[in-house]
Design a protein around this motif. Structure first.
Motif, PDB file in Angstrom:
ATOM      1  N   ARG A   9       0.844  -1.191   0.000  1.00 50.04           N
ATOM      2  CA  ARG A   9       0.000   0.000   0.000  1.00 50.04           C
ATOM      3  C   ARG A   9       0.879   1.240   0.000  1.00 50.04           C
ATOM      4  NH1 ARG A   9      -3.360  -0.462   5.307  1.00 50.04           N
ATOM      5  NH2 ARG A   9      -3.285  -2.607   4.713  1.00 50.04           N
ATOM      6  N   ARG A  10       0.293   2.325  -0.410  1.00 51.50           N
ATOM      7  CA  ARG A  10       1.021   3.585  -0.412  1.00 51.50           C
ATOM      8  C   ARG A  10       0.913   4.216   0.966  1.00 51.50           C
ATOM      9  NH1 ARG A  10      -2.031   5.581  -5.773  1.00 51.50           N
ATOM     10  NH2 ARG A  10      -3.721   4.767  -4.533  1.00 51.50           N
ATOM     11  N   ALA A  11       1.954   4.922   1.355  1.00 55.80           N
ATOM     12  CA  ALA A  11       1.958   5.524   2.687  1.00 55.80           C
ATOM     13  C   ALA A  11       2.802   6.795   2.673  1.00 55.80           C
ATOM     14  CB  ALA A  11       2.512   4.546   3.715  1.00 55.80           C
ATOM     15  N   GLY A  12       2.573   7.635   3.647  1.00 53.84           N
ATOM     16  CA  GLY A  12       3.365   8.850   3.830  1.00 53.84           C
ATOM     17  C   GLY A  12       3.350   9.233   5.296  1.00 53.84           C
ATOM     18  N   ASN A  13       4.393   9.958   5.714  1.00 57.01           N
ATOM     19  CA  ASN A  13       4.413  10.432   7.102  1.00 57.01           C
ATOM     20  C   ASN A  13       5.173  11.745   7.180  1.00 57.01           C
ATOM     21  OD1 ASN A  13       7.082   9.609   6.953  1.00 57.01           O
ATOM     22  ND2 ASN A  13       6.708   7.726   8.060  1.00 57.01           N
ATOM     23  N   TRP A  14       4.773  12.553   8.156  1.00 59.26           N
ATOM     24  CA  TRP A  14       5.349  13.867   8.377  1.00 59.26           C
ATOM     25  C   TRP A  14       5.460  14.105   9.877  1.00 59.26           C
ATOM     26  CZ3 TRP A  14       1.215  12.571   5.405  1.00 59.26           C
ATOM     27  CH2 TRP A  14       1.362  12.713   4.028  1.00 59.26           C
ATOM     28  N   THR A  15       6.453  14.891  10.273  1.00 56.31           N
ATOM     29  CA  THR A  15       6.616  15.282  11.669  1.00 56.31           C
ATOM     30  C   THR A  15       6.553  16.805  11.749  1.00 56.31           C
ATOM     31  OG1 THR A  15       8.014  13.370  12.067  1.00 56.31           O
ATOM     32  CG2 THR A  15       8.114  15.125  13.683  1.00 56.31           C
TER      33      THR A  15
ATOM     34  N   VAL B 118       2.225  12.706  11.709  1.00 54.96           N
ATOM     35  CA  VAL B 118       1.033  12.358  10.942  1.00 54.96           C
ATOM     36  C   VAL B 118       1.435  11.243   9.986  1.00 54.96           C
ATOM     37  CG1 VAL B 118      -0.711  13.173   9.327  1.00 54.96           C
ATOM     38  CG2 VAL B 118       0.140  14.700  11.100  1.00 54.96           C
ATOM     39  N   HIS B 119       0.672  10.156  10.004  1.00 55.02           N
ATOM     40  CA  HIS B 119       0.927   9.012   9.141  1.00 55.02           C
ATOM     41  C   HIS B 119      -0.319   8.769   8.301  1.00 55.02           C
ATOM     42  CE1 HIS B 119       4.550   7.977  11.458  1.00 55.02           C
ATOM     43  NE2 HIS B 119       3.858   8.487  12.452  1.00 55.02           N
ATOM     44  N   LEU B 120      -0.115   8.507   7.024  1.00 51.92           N
ATOM     45  CA  LEU B 120      -1.204   8.306   6.087  1.00 51.92           C
ATOM     46  C   LEU B 120      -0.969   7.001   5.346  1.00 51.92           C
ATOM     47  CD1 LEU B 120      -3.655   9.542   4.479  1.00 51.92           C
ATOM     48  CD2 LEU B 120      -1.931  10.459   2.919  1.00 51.92           C
ATOM     49  N   ALA B 121      -1.989   6.164   5.250  1.00 48.61           N
ATOM     50  CA  ALA B 121      -1.885   4.910   4.505  1.00 48.61           C
ATOM     51  C   ALA B 121      -3.126   4.761   3.642  1.00 48.61           C
ATOM     52  CB  ALA B 121      -1.747   3.721   5.446  1.00 48.61           C
ATOM     53  N   ASP B 122      -2.913   4.275   2.427  1.00 44.75           N
ATOM     54  CA  ASP B 122      -3.976   4.116   1.441  1.00 44.75           C
ATOM     55  C   ASP B 122      -4.425   2.666   1.411  1.00 44.75           C
ATOM     56  OD1 ASP B 122      -5.641   4.439  -0.738  1.00 44.75           O
ATOM     57  OD2 ASP B 122      -4.024   4.306  -2.200  1.00 44.75           O
ATOM     58  N   GLN B 123      -5.733   2.465   1.450  1.00 44.87           N
ATOM     59  CA  GLN B 123      -6.290   1.135   1.239  1.00 44.87           C
ATOM     60  C   GLN B 123      -6.967   1.185  -0.124  1.00 44.87           C
ATOM     61  OE1 GLN B 123      -8.737   0.039   4.544  1.00 44.87           O
ATOM     62  NE2 GLN B 123      -7.088   0.328   6.011  1.00 44.87           N
ATOM     63  N   ASP B 124      -6.189   0.907  -1.152  1.00 46.79           N
ATOM     64  CA  ASP B 124      -6.581   1.146  -2.536  1.00 46.79           C
ATOM     65  C   ASP B 124      -7.872   0.440  -2.925  1.00 46.79           C
ATOM     66  OD1 ASP B 124      -6.140   2.436  -4.924  1.00 46.79           O
ATOM     67  OD2 ASP B 124      -5.034   0.772  -5.786  1.00 46.79           O
ATOM     68  N   LEU B 125      -8.100  -0.757  -2.439  1.00 51.25           N
ATOM     69  CA  LEU B 125      -9.275  -1.516  -2.856  1.00 51.25           C
ATOM     70  C   LEU B 125     -10.557  -0.930  -2.288  1.00 51.25           C
ATOM     71  CD1 LEU B 125      -7.857  -5.121  -2.415  1.00 51.25           C
ATOM     72  CD2 LEU B 125      -8.041  -3.792  -4.519  1.00 51.25           C
ATOM     73  N   ASP B 126     -10.502  -0.401  -1.102  1.00 51.60           N
ATOM     74  CA  ASP B 126     -11.699   0.086  -0.427  1.00 51.60           C
ATOM     75  C   ASP B 126     -12.023   1.540  -0.729  1.00 51.60           C
ATOM     76  OD1 ASP B 126     -11.565  -2.396   0.709  1.00 51.60           O
ATOM     77  OD2 ASP B 126     -10.878  -1.698   2.653  1.00 51.60           O
ATOM     78  N   GLY B 127     -11.077   2.282  -1.299  1.00 52.48           N
ATOM     79  CA  GLY B 127     -11.287   3.720  -1.479  1.00 52.48           C
ATOM     80  C   GLY B 127     -11.238   4.455  -0.154  1.00 52.48           C
ATOM     81  N   GLN B 128     -10.481   3.920   0.799  1.00 49.27           N
ATOM     82  CA  GLN B 128     -10.359   4.526   2.118  1.00 49.27           C
ATOM     83  C   GLN B 128      -8.898   4.793   2.432  1.00 49.27           C
ATOM     84  OE1 GLN B 128     -12.092   1.572   4.682  1.00 49.27           O
ATOM     85  NE2 GLN B 128     -14.163   2.334   4.376  1.00 49.27           N
ATOM     86  N   VAL B 129      -8.670   5.761   3.298  1.00 50.71           N
ATOM     87  CA  VAL B 129      -7.327   6.031   3.810  1.00 50.71           C
ATOM     88  C   VAL B 129      -7.385   6.040   5.332  1.00 50.71           C
ATOM     89  CG1 VAL B 129      -6.532   7.320   1.799  1.00 50.71           C
ATOM     90  CG2 VAL B 129      -7.623   8.537   3.678  1.00 50.71           C
ATOM     91  N   VAL B 130      -6.251   5.747   5.941  1.00 52.19           N
ATOM     92  CA  VAL B 130      -6.124   5.790   7.398  1.00 52.19           C
ATOM     93  C   VAL B 130      -5.208   6.957   7.737  1.00 52.19           C
ATOM     94  CG1 VAL B 130      -5.334   4.575   9.451  1.00 52.19           C
ATOM     95  CG2 VAL B 130      -6.397   3.306   7.585  1.00 52.19           C
ATOM     96  N   VAL B 131      -5.674   7.834   8.598  1.00 48.74           N
ATOM     97  CA  VAL B 131      -4.871   8.944   9.101  1.00 48.74           C
ATOM     98  C   VAL B 131      -4.587   8.654  10.572  1.00 48.74           C
ATOM     99  CG1 VAL B 131      -4.785  11.420   9.525  1.00 48.74           C
ATOM    100  CG2 VAL B 131      -5.971  10.553   7.506  1.00 48.74           C
ATOM    101  N   LEU B 132      -3.295   8.588  10.911  1.00 42.66           N
ATOM    102  CA  LEU B 132      -2.868   8.316  12.281  1.00 42.66           C
ATOM    103  C   LEU B 132      -2.032   9.497  12.753  1.00 42.66           C
ATOM    104  CD1 LEU B 132      -2.301   6.323  14.710  1.00 42.66           C
ATOM    105  CD2 LEU B 132      -0.310   5.605  13.406  1.00 42.66           C
TER     106      LEU B 132
END
Length: 173
Positions: free
Chosen positions: A50-56, A113-127
């Protein structure tokens, strides 16, 4: 040399072994009356497939007012680079800003801040991690507010080992 004199071997005086390279770890103290819990090294989180990104972000007083907006914009920019055409006031941006504001209120020096893509569901997780143990329990109003803003699911927890408060939301994009 007299013939009756003792002959010493060439290795005299005897060689001593070299000192250990690291000092030996002293035994850990045992607590009386308390249960001893084995501590394992923390496993690194790995996001696969899955695709992901993070920032501090710095959450000091001089940056606290702009940090939520900067985090929301970074999340939107990353989602747009992944091919999502999102408006500026998409719920994921508003939810990210709200979670970051809650992390800033914990009083720590930084927030992640952490972001992960759940490509199949059309949803993202923001942590969002506050990196600060807050003595105050999380108010349930935050979770109701986040779900009211459009999150499919939301939650919060205090990390047992590092004390960082984690807040997360699953959002449809």
């Amino acid at each position: 040399m007299p013939p009756d004199a003792e002959k010493w071997p060439p290795s005299y005086p005897p060689r001593t072994p070299p000192p250990p390279k690291r000092p030996v770890e002293p035994p850990r103290p045992e607590r009386q009356g308390a249960e001893v819990i084995a501590v394992r090294p923390r496993a690194r989180v790995r996001i696969a497939n899955r695709r992901a990104g993070n920032w501090t972000y710095d959450t000091g007083a001089w940056a606290a007012h702009s940090t939520p907006a900067r985090a929301a914009q970074a999340v939107l920019d990353r989602l747009r680079s992944w091919g999502y055409g999102l408006p500026d006031q998409h719920p994921v941006a508003v939810i990210t800003a709200r979670l970051v504001r809650a992390a800033v209120a914990d009083g720590g020096r930084r927030a992640s801040v952490h972001l992960a893509d759940q490509d199949l569901d059309g949803q993202v997780v923001v942590l969002v991690l506050s990196h600060q143990r807050s003595g105050v329990p999380e108010d349930e109003r935050l979770l109701r507010e986040v779900t009211g803003l459009g999150a499919v699911a939301a939650g919060t927890e205090d990390g047992p080992e590092d004390g960082a408060r984690r807040r997360w939301a699953v959002v449809e994009v």
